[in-house]
Structures are given as structure tokens and as C-alpha cells.
Design a protein around this motif. Structure first.
Motif, PDB file in Angstrom:
ATOM      1  N   MET A   8      11.409  30.108  31.336  1.00 22.73           N
ATOM      2  CA  MET A   8      11.522  30.758  32.635  1.00 22.73           C
ATOM      3  C   MET A   8      12.908  30.496  33.235  1.00 22.73           C
ATOM      4  SD  MET A   8       8.476  31.944  33.048  1.00 22.73           S
ATOM      5  CE  MET A   8       8.184  32.075  31.283  1.00 22.73           C
ATOM      6  N   ASN A   9      13.126  31.071  34.392  1.00 23.80           N
ATOM      7  CA  ASN A   9      14.334  30.791  35.163  1.00 23.80           C
ATOM      8  C   ASN A   9      14.396  29.309  35.508  1.00 23.80           C
ATOM      9  OD1 ASN A   9      14.555  33.504  35.061  1.00 23.80           O
ATOM     10  ND2 ASN A   9      13.618  33.827  37.077  1.00 23.80           N
ATOM     11  N   ASN A  10      15.379  28.967  36.266  1.00 26.71           N
ATOM     12  CA  ASN A  10      15.505  27.570  36.683  1.00 26.71           C
ATOM     13  C   ASN A  10      14.281  27.120  37.466  1.00 26.71           C
ATOM     14  OD1 ASN A  10      18.076  27.459  35.625  1.00 26.71           O
ATOM     15  ND2 ASN A  10      18.899  28.447  37.454  1.00 26.71           N
ATOM     16  N   GLY A  11      14.043  25.839  37.469  1.00 28.41           N
ATOM     17  CA  GLY A  11      12.943  25.306  38.259  1.00 28.41           C
ATOM     18  C   GLY A  11      13.300  25.309  39.742  1.00 28.41           C
ATOM     19  N   ASP A  12      12.289  25.249  40.602  1.00 24.67           N
ATOM     20  CA  ASP A  12      12.558  25.077  42.026  1.00 24.67           C
ATOM     21  C   ASP A  12      12.768  23.590  42.292  1.00 24.67           C
ATOM     22  OD1 ASP A  12      10.107  23.907  41.965  1.00 24.67           O
ATOM     23  OD2 ASP A  12       9.117  25.365  43.254  1.00 24.67           O
ATOM     24  N   ARG A  13      12.868  23.225  43.582  1.00 21.70           N
ATOM     25  CA  ARG A  13      13.197  21.835  43.909  1.00 21.70           C
ATOM     26  C   ARG A  13      12.190  20.831  43.358  1.00 21.70           C
ATOM     27  NH1 ARG A  13      13.425  21.587  49.991  1.00 21.70           N
ATOM     28  NH2 ARG A  13      11.835  23.169  49.612  1.00 21.70           N
ATOM     29  N   SER A  14      10.921  21.238  43.262  1.00 17.47           N
ATOM     30  CA  SER A  14       9.903  20.293  42.821  1.00 17.47           C
ATOM     31  C   SER A  14       9.773  20.254  41.302  1.00 17.47           C
ATOM     32  CB  SER A  14       8.557  20.658  43.436  1.00 17.47           C
ATOM     33  OG  SER A  14       8.115  21.877  42.886  1.00 17.47           O
ATOM     34  N   GLY A  15      10.653  20.985  40.595  1.00 15.73           N
ATOM     35  CA  GLY A  15      10.601  20.953  39.138  1.00 15.73           C
ATOM     36  C   GLY A  15       9.702  22.039  38.566  1.00 15.73           C
ATOM     37  N   LEU A  17       8.488  25.755  37.370  1.00 14.35           N
ATOM     38  CA  LEU A  17       9.181  26.893  36.803  1.00 14.35           C
ATOM     39  C   LEU A  17       9.002  28.090  37.730  1.00 14.35           C
ATOM     40  CD1 LEU A  17       7.759  26.251  33.263  1.00 14.35           C
ATOM     41  CD2 LEU A  17      10.140  25.913  33.949  1.00 14.35           C
ATOM     42  N   VAL A  18      10.081  28.810  37.974  1.00 16.51           N
ATOM     43  CA  VAL A  18      10.020  29.938  38.905  1.00 16.51           C
ATOM     44  C   VAL A  18       9.800  31.229  38.132  1.00 16.51           C
ATOM     45  CG1 VAL A  18      11.304  31.247  40.634  1.00 16.51           C
ATOM     46  CG2 VAL A  18      11.516  28.747  40.543  1.00 16.51           C
ATOM     47  N   PHE A  19       8.866  32.066  38.598  1.00 14.29           N
ATOM     48  CA  PHE A  19       8.581  33.346  37.955  1.00 14.29           C
ATOM     49  C   PHE A  19       8.622  34.438  39.025  1.00 14.29           C
ATOM     50  CE2 PHE A  19       5.713  36.574  36.081  1.00 14.29           C
ATOM     51  CZ  PHE A  19       6.356  36.726  34.851  1.00 14.29           C
ATOM     52  N   ASP A  20       9.536  35.409  38.844  1.00 10.55           N
ATOM     53  CA  ASP A  20       9.704  36.472  39.845  1.00 10.55           C
ATOM     54  C   ASP A  20       8.684  37.585  39.657  1.00 10.55           C
ATOM     55  OD1 ASP A  20      11.889  35.233  40.948  1.00 10.55           O
ATOM     56  OD2 ASP A  20      13.375  36.408  39.813  1.00 10.55           O
ATOM     57  N   ILE A  21       8.084  38.037  40.757  1.00  7.58           N
ATOM     58  CA  ILE A  21       7.240  39.236  40.703  1.00  7.58           C
ATOM     59  C   ILE A  21       7.681  40.207  41.801  1.00  7.58           C
ATOM     60  CG2 ILE A  21       5.315  37.929  39.742  1.00  7.58           C
ATOM     61  CD1 ILE A  21       3.847  38.196  42.369  1.00  7.58           C
ATOM     62  N   TYR A  22       7.354  41.513  41.623  1.00  3.62           N
ATOM     63  CA  TYR A  22       7.830  42.559  42.527  1.00  3.62           C
ATOM     64  C   TYR A  22       6.644  43.278  43.155  1.00  3.62           C
ATOM     65  CZ  TYR A  22      12.069  41.530  39.981  1.00  3.62           C
ATOM     66  OH  TYR A  22      13.129  40.864  39.427  1.00  3.62           O
ATOM     67  N   PRO A  23       6.880  43.949  44.299  1.00  2.00           N
ATOM     68  CA  PRO A  23       5.769  44.626  44.987  1.00  2.00           C
ATOM     69  C   PRO A  23       5.165  45.741  44.133  1.00  2.00           C
ATOM     70  CG  PRO A  23       7.729  44.513  46.396  1.00  2.00           C
ATOM     71  CD  PRO A  23       8.150  44.058  45.022  1.00  2.00           C
ATOM     72  N   LEU A  24       3.867  45.937  44.258  1.00  2.00           N
ATOM     73  CA  LEU A  24       3.168  47.022  43.566  1.00  2.00           C
ATOM     74  C   LEU A  24       3.838  48.368  43.853  1.00  2.00           C
ATOM     75  CD1 LEU A  24       0.659  47.880  41.905  1.00  2.00           C
ATOM     76  CD2 LEU A  24      -0.607  48.032  44.041  1.00  2.00           C
ATOM     77  N   SER A  25       4.376  48.521  45.072  1.00  2.00           N
ATOM     78  CA  SER A  25       5.008  49.792  45.459  1.00  2.00           C
ATOM     79  C   SER A  25       6.298  50.067  44.694  1.00  2.00           C
ATOM     80  CB  SER A  25       5.289  49.775  46.964  1.00  2.00           C
ATOM     81  OG  SER A  25       6.137  48.677  47.263  1.00  2.00           O
ATOM     82  N   SER A 206       5.989  28.464  39.892  1.00  2.00           N
ATOM     83  CA  SER A 206       6.222  28.757  41.288  1.00  2.00           C
ATOM     84  C   SER A 206       6.489  30.260  41.338  1.00  2.00           C
ATOM     85  CB  SER A 206       7.421  27.930  41.725  1.00  2.00           C
ATOM     86  OG  SER A 206       7.770  28.235  43.016  1.00  2.00           O
ATOM     87  N   ILE A 207       5.526  31.035  41.851  1.00  2.00           N
ATOM     88  CA  ILE A 207       5.641  32.495  41.829  1.00  2.00           C
ATOM     89  C   ILE A 207       6.476  32.968  43.007  1.00  2.00           C
ATOM     90  CG2 ILE A 207       4.353  34.673  41.941  1.00  2.00           C
ATOM     91  CD1 ILE A 207       2.130  33.290  40.349  1.00  2.00           C
ATOM     92  N   ASN A 208       7.585  33.615  42.684  1.00  2.00           N
ATOM     93  CA  ASN A 208       8.544  34.048  43.696  1.00  2.00           C
ATOM     94  C   ASN A 208       8.361  35.541  43.942  1.00  2.00           C
ATOM     95  OD1 ASN A 208      10.841  34.116  45.359  1.00  2.00           O
ATOM     96  ND2 ASN A 208      12.132  34.710  43.619  1.00  2.00           N
ATOM     97  N   MET A 209       7.878  35.889  45.145  1.00  2.00           N
ATOM     98  CA  MET A 209       7.624  37.297  45.440  1.00  2.00           C
ATOM     99  C   MET A 209       8.895  37.932  45.971  1.00  2.00           C
ATOM    100  SD  MET A 209       3.723  36.950  46.752  1.00  2.00           S
ATOM    101  CE  MET A 209       3.352  35.211  46.980  1.00  2.00           C
TER     102      MET A 209
END
Lengths: 212, 212
Positions: A8-15, A17-25, A206-209
Motif C-alpha cells: 500500500m501507500n505510506n503508513g499514516d502516523r500510527s503505522g 497502511l493507507v488505502f484511498d477510496i473515491y465517492p460512488l458518484s 486506514s481507509i482514506n476517503m
């Protein structure tokens, strides 16, 4: 198999893994002719699976975990068949086919135009969970059957990352649904053990919206 | 935090991450004086947690998933208190403490000699799951509470790799158990959602039973 072990992308502050998701629209949906399904009795199915097992060994299925954002909550994309059967997009590997190639083939046939067979980019990330069946009729378990018994079927869940926009083209006899994470958890009766366990399998990310 | 993002060993042929475990008989067990626990009513506990939340914000717990092999099946190490409460070894972080430092401190106090406080090597691997509580009395969920509500407690599970041999020294008022993976799965009533979900969280690893 080049993408499986990509991280995955870089981790967030707590370690995490960050995963980006996008709006259904951000996505567009249309339909294509119905896919033909094997219409058979449960007994016929068990016979077919047994004869495939004798010929090719353990049946391996690969399935995609695809997320979108709606109302600031992650939602999972599910296919609904015959109004009551919920499935992850994916399916059975052909003998000798790699997990990633097989999953891309299945995603194209169920979620894209057929002519896009080799064109649609599917970003298959890591395997997040595996389930085994020791017999064709039993429930799946998240561990290998006890020693001495060869598993008959293995289902591997892969995280698939969507781009920020995309066209989905779905066979007319399937419905594509976005189901909230909080509805999947603890709804094993509706969705089965594999799908209802997905919120847990994703809890280490860590799911990043994006853009919500 | 240096170890959190360290990855498992090489993958096996199918791309799964390989995790080595050793037989239970490779380890030695003895006891030390009882740990003192806060003996309080549920209402007192809720008051204490609320006042801690007001002072320090979200409470973070770190817990260890430690595996051994027995009868050719992976077993999870659990601590049993008062004959009915099952817990993963671990506990609450101090304000400002990192996940890995806090978990090592808790593992030493619950599973090693006290004088080993800074000596016992604990190999803390990656975070395999996270659970949140939106209130102190509610059940934990494997996703963040719906928007607008700050979580009050977060529990992070870390995979901890044992060496091929080790001494465990356990407080007299705790019992250390090795529970088979197949018994944890679907036993939420006995073990709670977090522990009974561990087989799923581990299903993406290929568990290699060394020497069995």
C-alpha cells in the motif's frame, strides 16, 4: 504475479497502511447482455465439482474486494444474482492460470465491456484473506482443514484499488450493489461468512476517503 | 516503530506470506507472584475510563497474537483470568508511548520475569487488525464509528513472532492457554468478537509449522 506483493501507500502516523477510496458518484454504470450461468441442481453441481477435482485437483477461486465511499462511510461492491445471492466479483481460476490474471479476466467479464477484455486496468493489490473447504458441501473455514484431509476448494480475497473514475458495465442478469461496511459486519445470515468477515480483514488499513 | 512495517519472510509459491511457528514443547513455563488488578464495579470502571478520556483522549490498547503448534494445528496463546475471562496478552498504552514499546512492556509484565523488563526480545510484526468502540460500554467494531462520533477506544492486534525456544513466566493469578484455531472460529460467545475473528485475520498467511 508482479502486483501481489506490492505494498500500500505510506503508513499514516500510527503505522497503519493507507488505502484511498473515491465517492460512488465518480463512477458510471451501464449494462450489457446477460451472462449465461450453469443452471443445475445442487446434486449436479456437486457431481461436476467432484469430477473437476479428480481431473485438476483443488478448485481455486479468486474474488475482489472493491470499495467506494458513500455518506462518508466505506461501501463494498457486491453482485446480486436472482435477488438473494450475494457474490464478490471474481470466479474460478483456469488450470495453470495465475491468481492475478484470473481475477482480471473475471473482473472484465463481470464489470467491464467484453471488448475491454485485455484493456481495462485492474489494480490487483494484496491477498487479504483465504478460506478453505474440506468438502464441496461444507462451510468455508479461514484455516486449512485438520491434518490428513486435502482441501477441495480455496477462495482467495484480493483487495482491488479503483482509479478515481471508471465505467462499470454489468451483465443484465446481475445487479451491482454498494453495501455499507457496518451492514456487512454481523450479517452472516444474509451475506455468508466470507463477505460478512470483510470489515475485519480491512480493519488494519486506514481507509482514506478522497474528496469527501 | 521500526519493526511495524517490517514484512514477513518470503512468500510461498501462491504469493502468500509465510509465517513460521514452533511446537508448544519448545517453550518452558513457570510462574511469578500475582499481578494486582483493579478490582472495581462496572460503573466504577466506566467512570474511570471516562475521566481518562477527558484527560488524555482515545484509549489505545495493543494486544499480541502469538502462535504455537500442537497436534499439527496452529494454537493461539491466551491468558485466562478468574476462570472465565479470556484475554490476549497486552494492554493499554501510556500517553505518548508507541504501539511497539507499549506492547513489549505489557508482554514482559505478563509473560516474562520482571527483571527481564528491557531484556526479553519480543519480535513485534505487523498490525493485523483494529477494533473501535464508540462508547466504553458498547461492543467493538472493525471500522470507525459513523461520521461525527469520535471513538473512545481503539484496540490494535499485532502479530508477534516467537523464537524457536523461550521461557514464559506467568503471574500466578493468570493461566496461559494454547487454544486451537478451529476452536476460536465461530466461538464468539466464549471468546468475544476480537479473539474469535483472529483465524480470519491470519488466513492470508501461510503458516509454516517448523519441525512438525
Amino acid at each position: 504475479m508482479e502486483i501481489i506483493n506490492e505494498r500500500m501507500n505510506n503508513g499514516d502516523r500510527s503505522g497503519n497502511l493507507v488505502f484511498d477510496i473515491y465517492p460512488l458518484s465518480s463512477y458510471y454504470f451501464s449494462s450489457k447482455p446477460a451472462l449465461s450461468f450453469k443452471d443445475e441442481t445442487l446434486a449436479d453441481r456437486a457431481r461436476r465439482l467432484k469430477s473437476n477435482y479428480d481431473a485438476h485437483g483443488m478448485r481455486t477461486c479468486v474474488e475482489a474486494v472493491i470499495l467506494v465511499e458513500l455518506f462518508k462511510h466505506p461501501h463494498l461492491l457486491l453482485l446480486q444474482a436472482k435477488n438473494c445471492i450475494y457474490k464478490l466479483p471474481g470466479g474460478r481460476l483456469r488450470p495453470g492460470e495465475s491468481d492475478v490474471d484470473g481475477l482480471k479476466r473475471k473482473l472484465s467479464s463481470k464489470l467491464s465491456a467484453d471488448e475491454d477484455y485485455y484493456q481495462t486496468q485492474w489494480e490487483v493489490r494484496e491477498c487479504i484473506g483465504t478460506w478453505w473447504k474440506s468438502d464441496f458441501e461444507t462451510l468455508p473455514y479461514p484455516y486449512l482443514p485438520s491434518s490428513g484431509k486435502n482441501p477441495k476448494e480455496c477462495t482467495k480475497l484480493y483487495l482491488v484499488k479503483l482509479p478515481s473514475s471508471r465505467d462499470f458495465i454489468v451483465p443484465k442478469n446481475l445487479k451491482l450493489l454498494a453495501v455499507p461496511m457496518c451492514q456487512l459486519h454481523e450479517s452472516r445470515k444474509t451475506y455468508g461468512s466470507i463477505i460478512s468477515g470483510i470489515p475485519q480483514l480491512l480493519s488494519r488499513f486506514s481507509i482514506n476517503m478522497v474528496g469527501s
